[in-house]
Write a protein that holds these residues in place. Structure first.
Motif, PDB file in Angstrom:
ATOM      1  N   LEU A 169       0.828  -1.175  -0.112  1.00 38.85           N
ATOM      2  CA  LEU A 169       0.032   0.060  -0.240  1.00 38.85           C
ATOM      3  C   LEU A 169       0.846   1.333  -0.285  1.00 38.85           C
ATOM      4  O   LEU A 169       1.606   1.638   0.975  1.00 38.85           O
ATOM      5  N   LEU A 170       0.792   2.070  -1.247  1.00 42.48           N
ATOM      6  CA  LEU A 170       1.565   3.185  -1.199  1.00 42.48           C
ATOM      7  C   LEU A 170       0.869   4.387  -0.531  1.00 42.48           C
ATOM      8  O   LEU A 170       1.460   5.338  -0.098  1.00 42.48           O
ATOM      9  N   ALA A 171      -0.365   4.553  -0.947  1.00 44.20           N
ATOM     10  CA  ALA A 171      -1.123   5.746  -0.553  1.00 44.20           C
ATOM     11  C   ALA A 171      -2.630   5.638  -0.645  1.00 44.20           C
ATOM     12  O   ALA A 171      -2.979   4.870  -1.486  1.00 44.20           O
ATOM     13  N   VAL A 172      -3.413   6.571   0.134  1.00 44.22           N
ATOM     14  CA  VAL A 172      -4.715   6.404   0.046  1.00 44.22           C
ATOM     15  C   VAL A 172      -5.130   7.908  -0.537  1.00 44.22           C
ATOM     16  O   VAL A 172      -4.829   8.836   0.184  1.00 44.22           O
ATOM     17  N   THR A 173      -5.818   7.960  -1.561  1.00 42.66           N
ATOM     18  CA  THR A 173      -5.931   9.376  -2.312  1.00 42.66           C
ATOM     19  C   THR A 173      -7.448   9.568  -1.920  1.00 42.66           C
ATOM     20  O   THR A 173      -8.502   8.730  -2.288  1.00 42.66           O
ATOM     21  N   GLU A 174      -7.865  10.866  -1.435  1.00 38.79           N
ATOM     22  CA  GLU A 174      -9.165  11.436  -1.218  1.00 38.79           C
ATOM     23  C   GLU A 174      -9.570  12.001  -2.613  1.00 38.79           C
ATOM     24  O   GLU A 174      -8.605  12.896  -3.292  1.00 38.79           O
ATOM     25  N   LYS A 175     -10.706  11.733  -2.981  1.00 39.23           N
ATOM     26  CA  LYS A 175     -11.106  12.259  -4.409  1.00 39.23           C
ATOM     27  C   LYS A 175     -12.414  13.138  -4.265  1.00 39.23           C
ATOM     28  O   LYS A 175     -13.140  13.091  -3.347  1.00 39.23           O
ATOM     29  N   PHE A 176     -12.508  14.167  -5.172  1.00 43.36           N
ATOM     30  CA  PHE A 176     -13.664  15.108  -4.976  1.00 43.36           C
ATOM     31  C   PHE A 176     -14.260  14.944  -6.451  1.00 43.36           C
ATOM     32  O   PHE A 176     -13.346  14.995  -7.309  1.00 43.36           O
ATOM     33  N   THR A 177     -15.391  14.752  -6.524  1.00 43.41           N
ATOM     34  CA  THR A 177     -16.203  15.016  -7.936  1.00 43.41           C
ATOM     35  C   THR A 177     -17.141  16.165  -8.273  1.00 43.41           C
ATOM     36  O   THR A 177     -17.607  16.607  -7.215  1.00 43.41           O
ATOM     37  N   GLY A 178     -17.334  16.382  -9.460  1.00 51.87           N
ATOM     38  CA  GLY A 178     -18.193  17.446  -9.867  1.00 51.87           C
ATOM     39  C   GLY A 178     -19.472  16.734 -10.696  1.00 51.87           C
ATOM     40  O   GLY A 178     -19.891  15.713 -10.360  1.00 51.87           O
ATOM     41  N   ASP A 179     -19.751  17.685 -11.442  1.00 53.66           N
ATOM     42  CA  ASP A 179     -21.209  17.285 -12.195  1.00 53.66           C
ATOM     43  C   ASP A 179     -20.846  15.968 -13.153  1.00 53.66           C
ATOM     44  O   ASP A 179     -19.494  15.629 -13.426  1.00 53.66           O
ATOM     45  N   ASN A 180     -21.828  15.140 -13.303  1.00 55.33           N
ATOM     46  CA  ASN A 180     -21.625  13.736 -13.908  1.00 55.33           C
ATOM     47  C   ASN A 180     -20.731  12.790 -13.345  1.00 55.33           C
ATOM     48  O   ASN A 180     -20.039  12.237 -14.161  1.00 55.33           O
ATOM     49  N   ALA A 181     -20.312  12.936 -12.055  1.00 48.74           N
ATOM     50  CA  ALA A 181     -19.198  12.259 -11.450  1.00 48.74           C
ATOM     51  C   ALA A 181     -17.872  12.477 -11.985  1.00 48.74           C
ATOM     52  O   ALA A 181     -17.097  11.323 -11.638  1.00 48.74           O
ATOM     53  N   VAL A 236      -3.445  13.622  -1.239  1.00 48.66           N
ATOM     54  CA  VAL A 236      -2.712  12.487  -0.672  1.00 48.66           C
ATOM     55  C   VAL A 236      -1.955  13.059   0.389  1.00 48.66           C
ATOM     56  O   VAL A 236      -1.443  14.192   0.252  1.00 48.66           O
ATOM     57  N   PRO A 237      -2.122  12.512   1.766  1.00 52.26           N
ATOM     58  CA  PRO A 237      -2.970  11.419   2.214  1.00 52.26           C
ATOM     59  C   PRO A 237      -4.402  11.852   2.308  1.00 52.26           C
ATOM     60  O   PRO A 237      -4.694  13.098   2.469  1.00 52.26           O
ATOM     61  N   ALA A 238      -5.301  10.847   2.027  1.00 50.61           N
ATOM     62  CA  ALA A 238      -6.572  10.978   2.391  1.00 50.61           C
ATOM     63  C   ALA A 238      -6.961  11.465   3.889  1.00 50.61           C
ATOM     64  O   ALA A 238      -6.181  10.804   4.873  1.00 50.61           O
ATOM     65  N   ARG A 239      -8.032  12.360   4.126  1.00 55.75           N
ATOM     66  CA  ARG A 239      -8.082  12.757   5.389  1.00 55.75           C
ATOM     67  C   ARG A 239      -9.064  11.645   6.180  1.00 55.75           C
ATOM     68  O   ARG A 239     -10.321  12.298   6.100  1.00 55.75           O
ATOM     69  N   ALA A 263       6.966  15.872   1.138  1.00 55.38           N
ATOM     70  CA  ALA A 263       5.953  16.797   1.609  1.00 55.38           C
ATOM     71  C   ALA A 263       4.973  16.066   2.530  1.00 55.38           C
ATOM     72  O   ALA A 263       4.841  14.722   2.489  1.00 55.38           O
ATOM     73  N   GLY A 264       4.351  16.769   3.379  1.00 52.15           N
ATOM     74  CA  GLY A 264       3.341  16.077   4.372  1.00 52.15           C
ATOM     75  C   GLY A 264       2.068  15.652   3.468  1.00 52.15           C
ATOM     76  O   GLY A 264       1.170  14.705   3.783  1.00 52.15           O
ATOM     77  N   ALA A 265       1.806  16.663   2.569  1.00 48.55           N
ATOM     78  CA  ALA A 265       0.653  16.260   1.808  1.00 48.55           C
ATOM     79  C   ALA A 265       0.718  17.011   0.172  1.00 48.55           C
ATOM     80  O   ALA A 265       1.530  17.766   0.093  1.00 48.55           O
ATOM     81  N   ALA A 266      -0.143  16.237  -0.808  1.00 48.76           N
ATOM     82  CA  ALA A 266       0.074  17.049  -2.159  1.00 48.76           C
ATOM     83  C   ALA A 266      -1.495  16.954  -2.564  1.00 48.76           C
ATOM     84  O   ALA A 266      -2.193  15.866  -2.233  1.00 48.76           O
ATOM     85  N   ALA A 267      -1.876  17.888  -3.172  1.00 46.95           N
ATOM     86  CA  ALA A 267      -3.251  18.083  -3.793  1.00 46.95           C
ATOM     87  C   ALA A 267      -3.307  18.634  -5.177  1.00 46.95           C
ATOM     88  O   ALA A 267      -2.561  19.574  -5.439  1.00 46.95           O
ATOM     89  N   THR A 268      -4.110  18.105  -5.990  1.00 48.54           N
ATOM     90  CA  THR A 268      -4.452  18.484  -7.350  1.00 48.54           C
ATOM     91  C   THR A 268      -5.648  18.912  -7.485  1.00 48.54           C
ATOM     92  O   THR A 268      -6.843  18.134  -7.043  1.00 48.54           O
ATOM     93  N   ALA A 293       2.189  20.740   4.552  1.00 51.06           N
ATOM     94  CA  ALA A 293       2.407  20.128   5.760  1.00 51.06           C
ATOM     95  C   ALA A 293       1.293  19.237   5.764  1.00 51.06           C
ATOM     96  O   ALA A 293       1.473  18.025   6.415  1.00 51.06           O
ATOM     97  N   THR A 294       0.123  19.684   5.681  1.00 52.28           N
ATOM     98  CA  THR A 294      -1.196  18.920   5.842  1.00 52.28           C
ATOM     99  C   THR A 294      -2.030  18.773   4.431  1.00 52.28           C
ATOM    100  O   THR A 294      -1.935  19.646   3.758  1.00 52.28           O
ATOM    101  N   ALA A 295      -3.176  17.885   4.557  1.00 52.01           N
ATOM    102  CA  ALA A 295      -3.953  17.732   3.406  1.00 52.01           C
ATOM    103  C   ALA A 295      -4.779  18.918   3.421  1.00 52.01           C
ATOM    104  O   ALA A 295      -5.001  19.276   2.125  1.00 52.01           O
TER     105      ALA A 295
END
Length: 415
Positions: free
Chosen positions: A211-223, A230-233, A318-323, A379-381
């Motif tokens: 297990l490398l990482a758990v990614t938290e995902k966010f969706t908009g219209d039409n999923a 990363v990492p997921a909260r 880094a403690g966290a990274a987001a796109t 440093a944090t998600a």
């Protein structure tokens, strides 16, 4: 088109599609790299990163036939890819040549969501999802009668949020029946899963799933996915549940090596497996993992293919990274601004424009309809998300309705 070098003295690896990171890593292990892709995809950087190129257009059968023929001149030790569109091609070539790799049945199963559901059955694992192939419009009614509304309708073979629809009411049900009537046996109905979405990024070596990482995902219209962090909260118990469900799933489908990107929804009943792919996560997730863990999945894959020890974490972490992805109103893009300002914001490590003036912005229905992205570290998600969103807020895409094409009356000359 095939560019041939003298018979290599080092083991040869066929790399199908993708950028230059994997070919460079493979050559770093002393391997002879043959890049396979369309002529338009072969850039000067690819020329400098590979030893030979198999460049052609055609269907999967064409690729398999040509690769098997090339194998007689340049014997391949392995065939690899990190691109979705080449996953089954690579597996079929591997199978045809009797090379080491994931079983062909496993790769085909991951591409066919109905076969994947059969292998990971709800009666055997509570993380599995109830599903059924829609062969006729009446199948929609029968499935809804069994699981209730809402349900999800999606292609059996697809990725990138394409063609996914949520059936919530009678009007949606009628539309779903029409879709099934037009494409019998192509669509899959699944129970609707309510809860936050995640993906679990793994690397399998010798049948052991790391297990490398758990990614938290966010969706908009039409999923459609509009953000990742990363990492997921999540708390320790939920993280363990997500990881455990993923391991059981990968065992059930028989994955033996390489990367996997498994999508999971954390429902009130616990994690439920949505789908998985035997490749790294798209949308730059591989870079989020690298920023946080110090591991690049492509480097892990290159070492595995070379039979070398897997690399340890390296570089500053880094403690966290987001796109976060930019979306805009549909229409003709008349003005795009703010990318330079976004790139200069604290913590921003990538600002990638996806739309230029003159481009047409489509309604958000798939990943290709997004207009660019910003990636930030912190440093944090929470801070990484704030930085990515804040930087993206500086970017503006103005659109106006696409001019209607003038009607040209039909004349005898144009009939």
């Amino acid at each position: 088109m095939t560019a041939l070098a003298p018979t290599p003295t080092a083991p040869a690896v066929l790399v199908l599609g993708g950028g230059t990171r994997l070919p460079k890593a493979l050559r770093g292990h002393g391997l002879h790299v043959v890049y396979g892709g369309a002529p338009a995809e072969f850039t000067p950087s690819h020329h400098d990163s590979c030893d030979e190129a198999l460049l052609l257009t055609g269907d999967e059968d064409t690729w398999v036939r040509r690769a098997v023929a090339l194998h007689r001149q340049v014997p391949f030790a392995r065939v690899v890819t990190v691109r979705e569109r080449f996953l089954t091609t690579a597996a079929r070539i591997t199978h045809a040549l009797g090379l080491e790799g994931n079983p062909l049945d496993t790769v085909l199963m991951l591409k066919d969501k109905s076969a994947m559901r059969e292998a990971f059955d709800p009666e055997q694992d509570e993380s599995a999802v109830r599903a059924r192939v829609m062969d006729a419009p009446d199948d929609v009614d029968a499935f809804v009668a069994g699981v209730g509304l809402p349900v999800v309708l999606k292609p059996r073979d697809g990725s990138g949020s394409e063609g996914i629809a949520v059936v919530r009411d009678a009007e949606d049900l009628t539309a779903a029946r029409h879709r099934v009537a037009a494409r019998p046996g192509v669509l899959l109905a699944e129970e609707f899963l309510a809860g936050p979405e995640f993906s679990v990024e793994t690397f399998t070596h010798g049948g052991h799933h790391r297990l490398l990482a758990v990614t938290e995902k966010f969706t908009g219209d039409n999923a459609v996915e509009i953000g990742h962090v990363v990492p997921a909260r999540v708390g320790a118990d939920d993280r363990a549940a997500l990881e455990g469900a993923t391991r059981r799933f990968l065992d059930a489908i028989g994955l033996t090596e390489g990367p996997a990107h498994t999508e999971v929804i954390l429902t009130p009943r616990g994690p439920r497996i949505v789908e998985s792919h035997n490749r790294p996560g798209g949308d730059g997730i591989v870079d989020l993992v690298r920023h946080v863990t110090g591991l690049d999945i492509r480097d892990l894959l290159a070492a595995q293919v070379a039979g070398a020890p897997l690399p340890e974490a390296a570089g500053e972490r880094a403690g966290a990274a987001a796109t976060w992805f930019l979306t805009a109103a549909p229409g003709l893009a008349t003005e795009v601004s703010g990318w330079e300002e976004a790139a200069g914001r604290p913590g921003v490590v990538a600002a990638v424009p996806g739309t230029r003036p003159g481009d047409t912005v489509a309604e958000l229905r798939g990943s290709d309809d997004r207009c660019g992205s910003v990636t930030a570290v912190a440093a944090t998600a929470d801070d990484a998300l704030d930085r990515a969103r804040g930087a993206l807020a500086l970017v503006s895409v103005r659109t106006e309705p696409v001019p209607a094409r003038p009607h040209v009356p039909e004349s005898r000359a144009t009939r």
